[in-house]
Design an enzyme around this catalytic site. Structure first.
Site, short mmCIF file in Angstrom:
data_model
loop_
_atom_site.label_atom_id
_atom_site.label_comp_id
_atom_site.label_asym_id
_atom_site.label_seq_id
_atom_site.Cartn_x
_atom_site.Cartn_y
_atom_site.Cartn_z
CD GLU A 47 -4.51 6.43 2.50
OE1 GLU A 47 -4.25 5.23 2.70
OE2 GLU A 47 -3.63 7.32 2.57
CG HIS B 8 0.44 6.19 -0.53
ND1 HIS B 8 -0.67 6.85 -1.00
CD2 HIS B 8 0.03 5.56 0.62
CE1 HIS B 8 -1.71 6.63 -0.19
NE2 HIS B 8 -1.30 5.86 0.80
CG HIS C 59 -1.72 1.21 1.42
ND1 HIS C 59 -3.02 1.33 0.99
CD2 HIS C 59 -1.40 2.40 2.01
CE1 HIS C 59 -3.47 2.53 1.30
NE2 HIS C 59 -2.52 3.19 1.93
CD GLU C 60 1.85 3.53 3.67
OE1 GLU C 60 2.13 4.62 3.12
OE2 GLU C 60 0.82 3.37 4.34
#
Length: 287
Positions: A216, A158, A154-155
Protein backbone atom coordinates in the site's frame (compact mmCIF):
# COMPACT_ATOMS: atom_id res chain seq x y z
CA UNK A 1 -1.29 -67.83 28.19
CA UNK A 2 0.72 -64.96 26.64
CA UNK A 3 4.35 -65.71 25.90
CA UNK A 4 6.08 -63.15 28.13
CA UNK A 5 9.19 -63.14 25.97
CA UNK A 6 7.20 -62.33 22.80
CA UNK A 7 5.24 -59.61 24.63
CA UNK A 8 8.45 -57.99 25.87
CA UNK A 9 10.17 -58.08 22.48
CA UNK A 10 7.14 -56.65 20.67
CA UNK A 11 6.78 -53.71 23.03
CA UNK A 12 10.52 -53.08 23.15
CA UNK A 13 10.46 -52.47 19.38
CA UNK A 14 7.65 -49.90 19.54
CA UNK A 15 9.82 -46.95 20.72
CA UNK A 16 12.33 -47.77 17.99
CA UNK A 17 9.58 -47.81 15.37
CA UNK A 18 8.26 -44.53 16.73
CA UNK A 19 11.69 -42.95 16.51
CA UNK A 20 12.04 -44.27 12.98
CA UNK A 21 8.71 -42.73 12.00
CA UNK A 22 9.70 -39.44 13.59
CA UNK A 23 12.98 -39.33 11.67
CA UNK A 24 11.12 -40.05 8.45
CA UNK A 25 8.71 -37.18 9.10
CA UNK A 26 11.57 -34.81 9.82
CA UNK A 27 13.40 -35.91 6.69
CA UNK A 28 10.34 -35.35 4.51
CA UNK A 29 9.71 -32.00 6.23
CA UNK A 30 13.25 -30.84 5.50
CA UNK A 31 12.87 -31.85 1.85
CA UNK A 32 9.58 -29.94 1.59
CA UNK A 33 11.09 -26.84 3.20
CA UNK A 34 14.20 -26.99 0.99
CA UNK A 35 12.12 -27.32 -2.16
CA UNK A 36 9.94 -24.34 -1.16
CA UNK A 37 13.00 -22.16 -0.45
CA UNK A 38 14.84 -23.10 -3.65
CA UNK A 39 11.74 -22.49 -5.76
CA UNK A 40 11.20 -19.10 -4.14
CA UNK A 41 14.81 -17.89 -4.37
CA UNK A 42 15.05 -19.02 -7.97
CA UNK A 43 12.11 -16.84 -9.03
CA UNK A 44 13.81 -13.45 -8.48
CA UNK A 45 13.16 -10.81 -11.15
CA UNK A 46 13.77 -7.06 -11.41
CA UNK A 47 10.81 -4.69 -11.58
CA UNK A 48 11.66 -1.41 -13.39
CA UNK A 49 8.63 0.37 -11.93
CA UNK A 50 9.60 -0.14 -8.29
CA UNK A 51 13.34 -0.33 -9.00
CA UNK A 52 13.56 -3.42 -6.80
CA UNK A 53 14.03 -7.15 -7.11
CA UNK A 54 11.03 -9.29 -6.31
CA UNK A 55 10.11 -12.96 -6.36
CA UNK A 56 7.52 -13.93 -8.99
CA UNK A 57 6.52 -17.49 -9.88
CA UNK A 58 3.95 -16.74 -12.62
CA UNK A 59 4.20 -14.91 -15.95
CA UNK A 60 2.44 -11.68 -16.91
CA UNK A 61 0.21 -13.70 -19.23
CA UNK A 62 -0.83 -15.87 -16.30
CA UNK A 63 -1.53 -12.77 -14.22
CA UNK A 64 -3.82 -11.43 -16.95
CA UNK A 65 -5.62 -14.78 -17.21
CA UNK A 66 -6.08 -14.98 -13.43
CA UNK A 67 -7.49 -11.44 -13.29
CA UNK A 68 -9.96 -12.05 -16.11
CA UNK A 69 -11.07 -15.31 -14.55
CA UNK A 70 -11.61 -13.76 -11.10
CA UNK A 71 -13.26 -10.53 -12.29
CA UNK A 72 -16.88 -11.79 -12.58
CA UNK A 73 -16.75 -13.43 -9.15
CA UNK A 74 -15.29 -10.32 -7.53
CA UNK A 75 -17.93 -8.13 -9.16
CA UNK A 76 -20.69 -10.43 -7.91
CA UNK A 77 -19.50 -9.96 -4.32
CA UNK A 78 -20.23 -6.24 -4.61
CA UNK A 79 -23.63 -6.46 -6.25
CA UNK A 80 -22.39 -6.63 -9.82
CA UNK A 81 -21.44 -3.71 -12.04
CA UNK A 82 -22.98 -0.26 -11.62
CA UNK A 83 -25.85 0.09 -14.13
CA UNK A 84 -25.51 3.89 -14.49
CA UNK A 85 -23.29 4.41 -17.56
CA UNK A 86 -22.19 7.86 -16.38
CA UNK A 87 -20.29 6.33 -13.46
CA UNK A 88 -18.53 3.86 -15.71
CA UNK A 89 -17.68 6.53 -18.29
CA UNK A 90 -16.13 8.83 -15.68
CA UNK A 91 -13.94 6.14 -14.15
CA UNK A 92 -12.92 4.70 -17.49
CA UNK A 93 -11.96 8.13 -18.84
CA UNK A 94 -9.71 9.00 -15.90
CA UNK A 95 -8.18 5.53 -15.73
CA UNK A 96 -7.34 5.38 -19.41
CA UNK A 97 -5.96 8.93 -19.33
CA UNK A 98 -3.54 8.03 -16.55
CA UNK A 99 -2.41 4.87 -18.33
CA UNK A 100 -1.85 6.67 -21.63
CA UNK A 101 0.07 9.57 -20.08
CA UNK A 102 2.33 7.85 -17.56
CA UNK A 103 4.86 5.02 -17.30
CA UNK A 104 1.87 2.69 -17.29
CA UNK A 105 1.74 3.14 -21.07
CA UNK A 106 4.93 1.06 -21.33
CA UNK A 107 3.20 -1.93 -19.76
CA UNK A 108 1.65 -4.82 -21.65
CA UNK A 109 -1.20 -5.15 -19.15
CA UNK A 110 -4.65 -4.53 -20.72
CA UNK A 111 -6.03 -2.20 -18.05
CA UNK A 112 -9.80 -2.16 -17.62
CA UNK A 113 -11.71 -0.03 -15.12
CA UNK A 114 -15.04 -1.03 -13.58
CA UNK A 115 -17.52 0.58 -11.19
CA UNK A 116 -19.24 -1.82 -8.80
CA UNK A 117 -22.86 -1.31 -7.76
CA UNK A 118 -22.19 -1.42 -4.00
CA UNK A 119 -23.33 1.89 -2.47
CA UNK A 120 -22.32 1.09 1.12
CA UNK A 121 -18.72 -0.16 1.08
CA UNK A 122 -16.06 2.42 0.23
CA UNK A 123 -13.48 0.33 -1.56
CA UNK A 124 -11.22 -0.01 -4.58
CA UNK A 125 -8.95 -2.87 -5.58
CA UNK A 126 -6.92 -4.28 -8.45
CA UNK A 127 -6.76 -7.85 -9.67
CA UNK A 128 -3.59 -9.19 -11.25
CA UNK A 129 -3.20 -8.29 -14.90
CA UNK A 130 -5.01 -4.95 -14.96
CA UNK A 131 -8.62 -5.43 -13.84
CA UNK A 132 -9.39 -2.47 -11.56
CA UNK A 133 -12.60 -1.99 -9.57
CA UNK A 134 -14.07 0.93 -7.63
CA UNK A 135 -17.32 0.75 -5.70
CA UNK A 136 -20.02 3.34 -6.32
CA UNK A 137 -19.77 4.22 -2.64
CA UNK A 138 -16.13 5.15 -3.19
CA UNK A 139 -16.95 7.23 -6.26
CA UNK A 140 -19.72 9.05 -4.38
CA UNK A 141 -17.30 9.82 -1.54
CA UNK A 142 -14.78 11.44 -3.90
CA UNK A 143 -15.16 15.14 -4.62
CA UNK A 144 -13.06 15.82 -7.72
CA UNK A 145 -11.49 14.32 -10.81
CA UNK A 146 -8.14 14.60 -9.05
CA UNK A 147 -9.34 12.40 -6.20
CA UNK A 148 -10.61 9.82 -8.69
CA UNK A 149 -7.19 9.92 -10.34
CA UNK A 150 -5.53 9.39 -6.96
CA UNK A 151 -7.51 6.22 -6.28
CA UNK A 152 -6.97 4.82 -9.77
CA UNK A 153 -3.26 5.69 -9.86
CA UNK A 154 -2.81 3.82 -6.60
CA UNK A 155 -4.53 0.73 -8.00
CA UNK A 156 -2.63 0.94 -11.31
CA UNK A 157 0.63 0.78 -9.36
CA UNK A 158 -0.51 -2.43 -7.65
CA UNK A 159 -0.69 -3.98 -11.12
CA UNK A 160 2.57 -2.49 -12.43
CA UNK A 161 4.41 -3.53 -9.26
CA UNK A 162 3.00 -7.05 -9.66
CA UNK A 163 1.97 -7.10 -6.03
CA UNK A 164 -0.58 -9.89 -6.48
CA UNK A 165 1.95 -12.12 -8.24
CA UNK A 166 4.47 -11.37 -5.51
CA UNK A 167 1.96 -12.32 -2.82
CA UNK A 168 1.25 -15.59 -4.65
CA UNK A 169 4.95 -16.51 -4.56
CA UNK A 170 5.24 -15.57 -0.89
CA UNK A 171 2.09 -17.53 -0.05
CA UNK A 172 3.56 -20.57 -1.78
CA UNK A 173 6.75 -20.20 0.27
CA UNK A 174 4.84 -19.71 3.52
CA UNK A 175 2.62 -22.69 2.73
CA UNK A 176 5.65 -24.87 2.04
CA UNK A 177 7.49 -23.86 5.21
CA UNK A 178 4.37 -24.06 7.37
CA UNK A 179 3.54 -27.47 5.97
CA UNK A 180 7.07 -28.63 6.67
CA UNK A 181 6.92 -27.40 10.26
CA UNK A 182 3.54 -29.02 10.87
CA UNK A 183 4.79 -32.29 9.39
CA UNK A 184 7.92 -32.25 11.53
CA UNK A 185 6.27 -31.34 14.84
CA UNK A 186 2.74 -32.73 14.78
CA UNK A 187 2.20 -35.90 16.75
CA UNK A 188 -1.31 -37.40 16.57
CA UNK A 189 -0.74 -38.91 20.01
CA UNK A 190 0.11 -35.48 21.47
CA UNK A 191 -2.71 -32.90 21.06
CA UNK A 192 -0.37 -30.22 22.40
CA UNK A 193 1.71 -30.39 19.23
CA UNK A 194 -1.23 -28.88 17.34
CA UNK A 195 -0.56 -25.58 19.12
CA UNK A 196 2.82 -25.44 17.37
CA UNK A 197 1.09 -25.83 14.00
CA UNK A 198 -1.41 -23.10 14.86
CA UNK A 199 1.35 -20.71 15.91
CA UNK A 200 3.23 -21.41 12.66
CA UNK A 201 0.14 -20.63 10.61
CA UNK A 202 -0.47 -17.39 12.53
CA UNK A 203 3.11 -16.27 11.92
CA UNK A 204 2.68 -16.97 8.21
CA UNK A 205 -0.51 -14.88 8.14
CA UNK A 206 1.13 -11.97 9.94
CA UNK A 207 4.03 -12.00 7.48
CA UNK A 208 1.58 -11.73 4.60
CA UNK A 209 -0.20 -8.83 6.33
CA UNK A 210 3.08 -6.94 6.68
CA UNK A 211 3.78 -7.39 3.01
CA UNK A 212 0.30 -6.01 2.31
CA UNK A 213 1.01 -2.80 4.20
CA UNK A 214 4.29 -2.35 2.33
CA UNK A 215 2.43 -2.75 -0.94
CA UNK A 216 0.00 0.00 0.00
CA UNK A 217 2.81 2.40 0.84
CA UNK A 218 4.58 1.62 -2.45
CA UNK A 219 1.38 2.19 -4.40
CA UNK A 220 0.82 5.52 -2.67
CA UNK A 221 4.30 6.82 -3.40
CA UNK A 222 4.57 5.66 -7.02
CA UNK A 223 0.94 6.66 -7.52
CA UNK A 224 2.02 10.24 -6.80
CA UNK A 225 4.49 9.92 -9.69
CA UNK A 226 1.81 8.59 -12.06
CA UNK A 227 -0.54 11.44 -11.15
CA UNK A 228 2.15 14.02 -11.80
CA UNK A 229 3.08 12.45 -15.15
CA UNK A 230 -0.57 12.56 -16.23
CA UNK A 231 -0.96 16.18 -15.14
CA UNK A 232 -3.00 15.65 -11.97
CA UNK A 233 -2.36 17.46 -8.70
CA UNK A 234 -1.01 14.68 -6.42
CA UNK A 235 -2.17 16.54 -3.32
CA UNK A 236 -5.58 15.03 -4.09
CA UNK A 237 -4.22 11.76 -2.71
CA UNK A 238 -3.88 13.27 0.76
CA UNK A 239 -7.48 14.46 0.45
CA UNK A 240 -8.53 10.88 -0.27
CA UNK A 241 -6.67 9.67 2.81
CA UNK A 242 -8.43 12.28 4.93
CA UNK A 243 -11.77 11.11 3.56
CA UNK A 244 -10.95 7.47 4.33
CA UNK A 245 -9.96 8.40 7.88
CA UNK A 246 -13.43 9.87 8.38
CA UNK A 247 -15.36 6.92 6.96
CA UNK A 248 -14.52 4.69 9.92
CA UNK A 249 -13.41 1.87 7.59
CA UNK A 250 -9.78 1.98 8.77
CA UNK A 251 -8.92 -0.86 11.15
CA UNK A 252 -8.24 0.28 14.75
CA UNK A 253 -5.07 -1.83 15.12
CA UNK A 254 -2.67 -1.24 12.24
CA UNK A 255 -0.47 -4.28 12.93
CA UNK A 256 -3.30 -6.69 12.17
CA UNK A 257 -4.45 -4.85 9.06
CA UNK A 258 -3.31 -5.23 5.47
CA UNK A 259 -3.71 -1.47 5.04
CA UNK A 260 -1.80 1.12 7.05
CA UNK A 261 -4.07 3.70 8.64
CA UNK A 262 -4.86 6.74 6.44
CA UNK A 263 -3.29 9.08 9.00
CA UNK A 264 0.04 7.25 8.76
CA UNK A 265 -0.07 7.33 4.96
CA UNK A 266 -0.53 11.08 4.60
CA UNK A 267 2.98 11.91 5.80
CA UNK A 268 4.55 9.47 3.35
CA UNK A 269 2.46 10.79 0.49
CA UNK A 270 3.51 14.36 1.27
CA UNK A 271 7.14 13.25 1.27
CA UNK A 272 6.65 11.68 -2.17
CA UNK A 273 5.05 14.89 -3.46
CA UNK A 274 8.00 16.93 -2.18
CA UNK A 275 10.37 14.56 -3.96
CA UNK A 276 8.52 14.87 -7.29
CA UNK A 277 8.09 18.64 -6.95
CA UNK A 278 11.01 19.89 -4.80
CA UNK A 279 10.17 23.50 -5.77
CA UNK A 280 6.52 23.09 -4.85
CA UNK A 281 3.50 21.83 -6.76
CA UNK A 282 3.11 23.96 -9.91
CA UNK A 283 -0.08 25.71 -10.95
CA UNK A 284 -2.35 24.38 -13.63
CA UNK A 285 -2.50 20.71 -12.64
CA UNK A 286 -5.85 18.95 -12.82
CA UNK A 287 -7.54 18.94 -9.42
Amino acid sequence: MIDQRQYYNRNRLMPQQSRSGGCLRIGIALAVALFAIISFVGSKVYNPVTGQDQYITITEEQEIALGLQAAPQMAAQFGGLEPDPDYQAAIQYVGEYIVENSIASQSDYPFEFHVLADQKIVNAFALPGGQIFVTRAMVDALESEGEIAAVLAHEIVHVLARHSAERIAEAQLAEGLTGALVLATYDPDDPGSMRTAQVAMLIGQLIQMKYGRDDEITSDMIGVQLMAEAGYDPRAMTDVMSMLAQTGNAAPVEFFSTHPSPDNRIGRIQAAIDEVFPQGVPQGLIQ
